[in-house]
Motif scaffolding. Structure first.
Motif, PDB file in Angstrom:
ATOM      1  N   ILE A  91      11.162   6.974 -15.803  1.00 20.28           N
ATOM      2  CA  ILE A  91      11.639   8.047 -16.680  1.00 20.28           C
ATOM      3  C   ILE A  91      11.620   9.382 -15.942  1.00 20.28           C
ATOM      4  O   ILE A  91      12.528  10.191 -16.078  1.00 20.28           O
ATOM      5  N   GLU A  92      10.568   9.617 -15.159  1.00 23.08           N
ATOM      6  CA  GLU A  92      10.426  10.900 -14.472  1.00 23.08           C
ATOM      7  C   GLU A  92      11.371  11.047 -13.284  1.00 23.08           C
ATOM      8  O   GLU A  92      11.945  12.109 -13.075  1.00 23.08           O
ATOM      9  N   ILE A 100      13.778   7.608 -24.416  1.00 21.05           N
ATOM     10  CA  ILE A 100      12.846   6.506 -24.146  1.00 21.05           C
ATOM     11  C   ILE A 100      11.407   6.996 -24.267  1.00 21.05           C
ATOM     12  O   ILE A 100      10.568   6.318 -24.872  1.00 21.05           O
ATOM     13  N   ALA A 101      11.119   8.159 -23.711  1.00 22.99           N
ATOM     14  CA  ALA A 101       9.762   8.718 -23.819  1.00 22.99           C
ATOM     15  C   ALA A 101       9.396   8.928 -25.285  1.00 22.99           C
ATOM     16  O   ALA A 101       8.277   8.605 -25.713  1.00 22.99           O
ATOM     17  N   THR A 142      21.389  10.626 -18.044  1.00 23.98           N
ATOM     18  CA  THR A 142      20.113   9.953 -17.763  1.00 23.98           C
ATOM     19  C   THR A 142      18.913  10.785 -18.191  1.00 23.98           C
ATOM     20  O   THR A 142      17.889  10.217 -18.588  1.00 23.98           O
ATOM     21  N   LYS A 179       7.037   4.919 -16.882  1.00 22.62           N
ATOM     22  CA  LYS A 179       6.841   6.370 -16.800  1.00 22.62           C
ATOM     23  C   LYS A 179       7.421   6.961 -15.514  1.00 22.62           C
ATOM     24  O   LYS A 179       8.171   7.938 -15.563  1.00 22.62           O
ATOM     25  N   ALA A 213      16.261   9.302 -20.732  1.00 23.06           N
ATOM     26  CA  ALA A 213      14.841   9.281 -20.379  1.00 23.06           C
ATOM     27  C   ALA A 213      14.002   9.958 -21.453  1.00 23.06           C
ATOM     28  O   ALA A 213      12.925   9.470 -21.818  1.00 23.06           O
TER      29      ALA A 213
END
Length: 190
Positions: A14-15, A48-49, A41, A11, A45
């Motif tokens: 991703i952030e 992926i989330a 990216t 997480k 991201a």
């Protein structure tokens, strides 16, 4: 489809991954390379989330849309102005959403953080108002900074200064959260 357990540490990656990639790409390339890198990216991201949660979170989705539009304009027109305006636009959108929610009697901050804190209505309203004004201040700061400093200085302030300002701001909200907590502790405490 069911959600999947997100691996520990993914997480924050991703952030913060896209902004760190932006910073690295700027220093190893230039602002145009960094713009392409953050566009890619940010979308990765978001994907992926979605893979793990099976939903698109609102704030990252808005960010991805604005990054794609303004990054695309930056690259297509070969004009760095658009990527420098991106933070201003994102902060203004979030400010408008939060003030609009308050006007309608809703706290969108409550929707985002209700799993972490159990605040009374006054606490949610105050926190939402503070965050809305913070985003407005960040929008104004970005406009003043990118128009008055070099690109290199703007990148450094954007990556380090804005991140530090956000951390300090949210840490400064702890007393408000504690004062308005309905059960004396956050929901994630044991």
């Amino acid at each position: 489809m069911a959600t999947r357990d997100m691996p520990k540490g993914l997480k924050p990656t991703i952030e913060f991954g896209p902004i760190l990639i932006f910073f690295a790409a700027y220093y190893f390339g230039d602002l145009f390379v960094a713009t392409g890198a953050i566009m890619i990216t940010t979308l990765v991201a978001l994907a992926i989330a979605y893979y793990y949660t099976r939903k698109l979170p609102a704030m990252p989705l808005v960010t991805a849309v604005v990054v794609t539009i303004f990054g695309g304009l930056t690259l297509y027109l070969n004009d760095e102005t658009f990527i420098k305006m991106k933070p201003t636009i994102i902060y203004c959108i979030f400010t408008a959403i939060l003030f609009g929610g308050l006007f309608l009697g809703k706290s969108f901050v409550r929707n985002l953080f209700d799993n972490f804190w159990n605040l009374d209505d006054a606490g949610w309203k105050k926190l939402t108002l503070r965050i809305a004004f913070f985003f407005l201040a960040m929008a104004i700061a970005n406009e003043v900074i990118w128009r008055n400093v070099s690109t290199e200085m703007w990148v450094n302030i954007k990556v380090f200064g804005f991140t530090a300002a956000s951390f300090i701001f949210f840490m400064a909200q702890v007393p408000l959260i504690n004062r308005h907590s309905q059960d004396g502790e956050s929901k994630t405490d044991p």
